[in-house]
Design a protein around this motif. Structure first.
Motif, PDB file in Angstrom:
ATOM      1  N   LYS A   1       0.822  -1.214   0.000  1.00 46.15           N
ATOM      2  CA  LYS A   1       0.000   0.000   0.000  1.00 46.15           C
ATOM      3  C   LYS A   1       0.853   1.260   0.000  1.00 46.15           C
ATOM      4  O   LYS A   1       0.408   2.315  -0.450  1.00 46.15           O
ATOM      5  CB  LYS A   1      -0.920   0.023   1.210  1.00 46.15           C
ATOM      6  CG  LYS A   1      -1.810  -1.176   1.335  1.00 46.15           C
ATOM      7  CD  LYS A   1      -2.931  -1.165   0.330  1.00 46.15           C
ATOM      8  CE  LYS A   1      -3.811  -2.400   0.493  1.00 46.15           C
ATOM      9  NZ  LYS A   1      -4.908  -2.436  -0.453  1.00 46.15           N
TER      10      LYS A   1
ATOM     11  N   SER B   1     -10.730   0.463   5.234  1.00 48.94           N
ATOM     12  CA  SER B   1      -9.602  -0.447   5.107  1.00 48.94           C
ATOM     13  C   SER B   1      -9.806  -1.753   5.844  1.00 48.94           C
ATOM     14  O   SER B   1     -10.456  -1.808   6.888  1.00 48.94           O
ATOM     15  CB  SER B   1      -8.341   0.233   5.633  1.00 48.94           C
ATOM     16  OG  SER B   1      -7.234  -0.626   5.493  1.00 48.94           O
ATOM     17  N   THR B   2      -9.213  -2.807   5.274  1.00 49.21           N
ATOM     18  CA  THR B   2      -9.114  -4.068   5.998  1.00 49.21           C
ATOM     19  C   THR B   2      -7.830  -4.063   6.835  1.00 49.21           C
ATOM     20  O   THR B   2      -7.475  -5.083   7.411  1.00 49.21           O
ATOM     21  CB  THR B   2      -9.120  -5.264   5.030  1.00 49.21           C
ATOM     22  OG1 THR B   2      -8.044  -5.085   4.086  1.00 49.21           O
ATOM     23  CG2 THR B   2     -10.434  -5.375   4.275  1.00 49.21           C
ATOM     24  N   GLY B   3      -7.115  -2.952   6.852  1.00 47.74           N
ATOM     25  CA  GLY B   3      -5.980  -2.803   7.764  1.00 47.74           C
ATOM     26  C   GLY B   3      -4.730  -2.193   7.156  1.00 47.74           C
ATOM     27  O   GLY B   3      -4.154  -1.260   7.707  1.00 47.74           O
TER      28      GLY B   3
ATOM     29  N   THR C   1      -4.224  -0.511   4.232  1.00 50.83           N
ATOM     30  CA  THR C   1      -4.372   0.852   3.707  1.00 50.83           C
ATOM     31  C   THR C   1      -4.418   1.845   4.870  1.00 50.83           C
ATOM     32  O   THR C   1      -3.829   2.929   4.793  1.00 50.83           O
ATOM     33  CB  THR C   1      -5.659   0.977   2.861  1.00 50.83           C
ATOM     34  OG1 THR C   1      -5.596   0.012   1.819  1.00 50.83           O
ATOM     35  CG2 THR C   1      -5.784   2.356   2.241  1.00 50.83           C
TER      36      THR C   1
ATOM     37  N   PHE D   1     -15.701  -4.250   5.334  1.00 47.15           N
ATOM     38  CA  PHE D   1     -14.984  -3.291   4.489  1.00 47.15           C
ATOM     39  C   PHE D   1     -15.903  -2.650   3.459  1.00 47.15           C
ATOM     40  O   PHE D   1     -15.853  -1.436   3.230  1.00 47.15           O
ATOM     41  CB  PHE D   1     -13.812  -3.976   3.766  1.00 47.15           C
ATOM     42  CG  PHE D   1     -13.212  -3.095   2.699  1.00 47.15           C
ATOM     43  CD1 PHE D   1     -12.241  -2.163   3.003  1.00 47.15           C
ATOM     44  CD2 PHE D   1     -13.671  -3.174   1.373  1.00 47.15           C
ATOM     45  CE1 PHE D   1     -11.728  -1.319   2.024  1.00 47.15           C
ATOM     46  CE2 PHE D   1     -13.161  -2.336   0.392  1.00 47.15           C
ATOM     47  CZ  PHE D   1     -12.183  -1.407   0.719  1.00 47.15           C
TER      48      PHE D   1
ATOM     49  N   PRO E   1      -2.793 -11.918  -4.940  1.00 48.51           N
ATOM     50  CA  PRO E   1      -4.044 -12.025  -4.190  1.00 48.51           C
ATOM     51  C   PRO E   1      -4.959 -10.873  -4.600  1.00 48.51           C
ATOM     52  O   PRO E   1      -4.472  -9.769  -4.847  1.00 48.51           O
ATOM     53  CB  PRO E   1      -3.607 -11.865  -2.730  1.00 48.51           C
ATOM     54  CG  PRO E   1      -2.280 -11.217  -2.758  1.00 48.51           C
ATOM     55  CD  PRO E   1      -1.676 -11.427  -4.118  1.00 48.51           C
TER      56      PRO E   1
ATOM     57  N   ALA F   1      -7.311  -9.367   5.186  1.00 48.62           N
ATOM     58  CA  ALA F   1      -6.931  -8.275   4.268  1.00 48.62           C
ATOM     59  C   ALA F   1      -7.760  -8.308   2.987  1.00 48.62           C
ATOM     60  O   ALA F   1      -8.005  -7.271   2.374  1.00 48.62           O
ATOM     61  CB  ALA F   1      -5.449  -8.363   3.925  1.00 48.62           C
TER      62      ALA F   1
ATOM     63  N   GLU G   1       1.855 -12.265   5.367  1.00 45.29           N
ATOM     64  CA  GLU G   1       0.565 -12.416   6.044  1.00 45.29           C
ATOM     65  C   GLU G   1      -0.328 -13.377   5.244  1.00 45.29           C
ATOM     66  O   GLU G   1      -0.055 -13.647   4.065  1.00 45.29           O
ATOM     67  CB  GLU G   1      -0.101 -11.060   6.259  1.00 45.29           C
ATOM     68  CG  GLU G   1      -0.526 -10.326   5.010  1.00 45.29           C
ATOM     69  CD  GLU G   1      -1.372  -9.090   5.362  1.00 45.29           C
ATOM     70  OE1 GLU G   1      -2.534  -9.282   5.747  1.00 45.29           O
ATOM     71  OE2 GLU G   1      -0.864  -7.960   5.244  1.00 45.29           O
TER      72      GLU G   1
ATOM     73  N   ALA H   1      -3.254 -13.262   3.673  1.00 45.46           N
ATOM     74  CA  ALA H   1      -3.775 -12.827   2.357  1.00 45.46           C
ATOM     75  C   ALA H   1      -2.695 -12.935   1.289  1.00 45.46           C
ATOM     76  O   ALA H   1      -2.963 -13.346   0.158  1.00 45.46           O
ATOM     77  CB  ALA H   1      -4.285 -11.391   2.440  1.00 45.46           C
TER      78      ALA H   1
ATOM     79  N   GLY I   1       1.909  -8.378   1.905  1.00 47.37           N
ATOM     80  CA  GLY I   1       2.108  -7.813   3.238  1.00 47.37           C
ATOM     81  C   GLY I   1       2.959  -8.696   4.133  1.00 47.37           C
ATOM     82  O   GLY I   1       3.055  -9.913   3.935  1.00 47.37           O
TER      83      GLY I   1
HETATM   84  N1  F0G Z   1      -3.052  -8.377   0.125  1.00 44.35           N
HETATM   85  C1  F0G Z   1      -3.064  -7.579   1.201  1.00 44.35           C
HETATM   86  C2  F0G Z   1      -2.115  -7.872   2.301  1.00 44.35           C
HETATM   87  C3  F0G Z   1      -3.962  -6.496   1.276  1.00 44.35           C
HETATM   88  O1  F0G Z   1      -3.955  -5.715   2.342  1.00 44.35           O
HETATM   89  C4  F0G Z   1      -4.859  -6.280   0.205  1.00 44.35           C
HETATM   90  C5  F0G Z   1      -5.841  -5.189   0.258  1.00 44.35           C
HETATM   91  C6  F0G Z   1      -4.791  -7.141  -0.895  1.00 44.35           C
HETATM   92  C7  F0G Z   1      -3.880  -8.171  -0.904  1.00 44.35           C
HETATM   93  C8  F0G Z   1      -5.676  -6.989  -2.075  1.00 44.35           C
HETATM   94  O2  F0G Z   1      -5.302  -5.926  -2.890  1.00 44.35           O
HETATM   95  O3  F0G Z   1      -7.470  -4.771  -2.929  1.00 44.35           O
HETATM   96  O4  F0G Z   1      -5.679  -4.188  -4.544  1.00 44.35           O
HETATM   97  O5  F0G Z   1      -6.884  -6.345  -4.725  1.00 44.35           O
HETATM   98  N2  F0G Z   1      -6.051  -4.501   1.278  1.00 44.35           N
HETATM   99  C9  F0G Z   1      -6.921  -3.310   1.352  1.00 44.35           C
HETATM  100  C10 F0G Z   1      -6.744  -2.614   2.679  1.00 44.35           C
HETATM  101  C11 F0G Z   1      -8.314  -3.570   0.982  1.00 44.35           C
HETATM  102  O6  F0G Z   1      -7.672  -1.922   3.132  1.00 44.35           O
HETATM  103  O7  F0G Z   1      -5.684  -2.693   3.261  1.00 44.35           O
HETATM  104  P1  F0G Z   1      -6.392  -5.264  -3.844  1.00 44.35           P
END
Ligand code: F0G
Length: 360
Positions: free
Chosen positions: A66, A89-91, A93, A139, A190, A245, A292, A294, A323
């Motif tokens: 991010k 955010s899921t965290g 962002t 979210f 992901p 995430a 992590e 995700a 992440g």
């Molecule tokens: N992996 C991680 C660790 C994430 O935090 C996110 C998205 C994604 C993959 C997916 O990426 O949304 O561009 O397809 N996190 C956002 C957040 C939604 O709020 O942190 P994406």
């Protein structure tokens, strides 16, 4: 001995390819320039002759990809005179928004799903001084609220619907192309909102159109099975997954991501929580790389498609690890509960020696 020039972040490095001016005040924490690590052991474990690289985005300043988008979004917000930014955010962002707002001296408001973000991410948003608004909703609900409040309050939205976010994130593709000297055959990511897969494709296409490379990868997006709208072909109302995430049912970059799939001849697929956690553990135990949950979705999906031959032998595959594993210590510790490698002994030479010899 010659010294390399100091790395000062991706806007400085890719200034010519990003919408900034010579006098733009750049808000940077030295993001980007993350390692592309070739896996040594996993291809052999799979019994397949493939080259797998992981792009370890967890090594960005706040521990996720991010930061690439946030340096751009906050730089532009400040340039436009904004005094506050906001995101749902899921965290990750929220962690990035909090840090870059602190750096810029502006306020960050973050909307997070109550009780559904990993501990490290919550700690980051809090310690950087963001205003943390926990909502009793997921979210997707937060995202809708942010879009509405953005029209009524003097705040700049820094979710990936802000086009500057994807501009920053496209630089990850530039780095991969520069390091490999050509496009990989497959790039696996992901997918949550699908901003990142869209940003990578933008980056790959840009270098291709400018003749810097002469090929583009096949893009593959993996979702968590309980949160897989691209697999269902429609929005999912109550997404669930251990990979918090990407616990997203209404992706914001829906059309963009379908375009990526079509233009690159790629595909979407889903991984179960069990597959995701198994891939996370395999990466830590077999390669020494901690991401992590995700993030491990990209590798979980890639391993399955390599085993089945959908990704053929001889391929060069890049998996983005979005992440850092330290973001979610609870899940990591839970993964190891009952492990016979967690010992508790008396503080005596005898006991410690026995613990070592018994476990050689
Ligand atoms: N992996 C991680 C660790 C994430 O935090 C996110 C998205 C994604 C993959 C997916 O990426 O949304 O561009 O397809 N996190 C956002 C957040 C939604 O709020 O942190 P994406």
């Amino acid at each position: 001995m010659t010294f390399r020039t100091r790395y000062t972040g991706l806007i400085d490095k890719y200034r010519d390819r990003l919408p900034v001016h010579d006098d733009t005040r750049i808000i940077s924490l030295g993001e980007g320039n993350t390692p592309l690590i070739r896996l040594n052991n996993i291809p052999g474990d799979l019994g397949k002759d493939v080259d797998i690289y992981v792009k370890y985005e967890g090594l960005n300043p706040t521990g996720s990809f991010k930061d690439r988008g946030m340096t751009m979004a906050v730089t532009k917000a400040v340039e436009e005179g904004s005094k506050a930014i906001i995101c749902a955010s899921t965290g990750n962002t929220s962690a990035a928004a909090a840090a870059y707002a602190a750096r810029a001296g502006i306020t960050a408001f973050v909307l997070i799903p109550d009780g559904k973000i990993a501990l490290g991410k919550l700690a980051q948003a809090m310690i950087h001084g963001a205003v943390v608004i926990q909502i009793k909703g997921n979210f997707d609900a937060g995202m809708e609220l942010v879009k509405q409040v953005g029209k009524e309050a003097p705040v700049t939205i820094v979710n990936s619907i802000n086009p500057f976010r994807l501009q920053g994130q496209k630089t990850a593709a530039f780095e991969i192309l520069e390091e490999l000297g050509a496009a990989p055959d497959y790039h696996c990511l992901p997918v949550g909102n699908a901003g990142n897969i869209s940003a990578h494709w933008m980056g790959y296409c840009e270098y291709h159109e400018h003749g810097i490379v002469n090929s583009r990868p096949i893009m593959v997006g993996y979702q968590a099975a309980g949160s897989a709208p691209f697999m269902r072909g429609e929005m999912v109302d109550n997404p669930e997954t251990v990979a918090t995430a990407i616990r997203i049912g209404h992706p914001q970059s829906w059309d963009k991501a379908w375009n990526v799939q079509k233009e690159s001849s790629g595909w979407f697929d889903e991984c179960t929580d069990e597959e995701i956690l198994a891939a996370q553990k395999m990466l830590t135990e077999r390669e020494g790389i901690f991401c992590e949950p995700a993030s491990a979705t990209s590798l979980a999906g890639a391993m399955r498609d390599i085993k089945s031959g959908k990704i053929p032998e001889g391929s060069k595959v890049v998996c983005t690890l979005t992440g850092h594993g330290l973001k979610d210590p609870d899940t990591a510790i839970k993964q190891c509960e009952g492990s016979n490698k967690m010992l508790k002994v008396d503080a005596t030479l005898e006991e410690v020696k026995k613990a070592i010899l018994d476990n050689m």
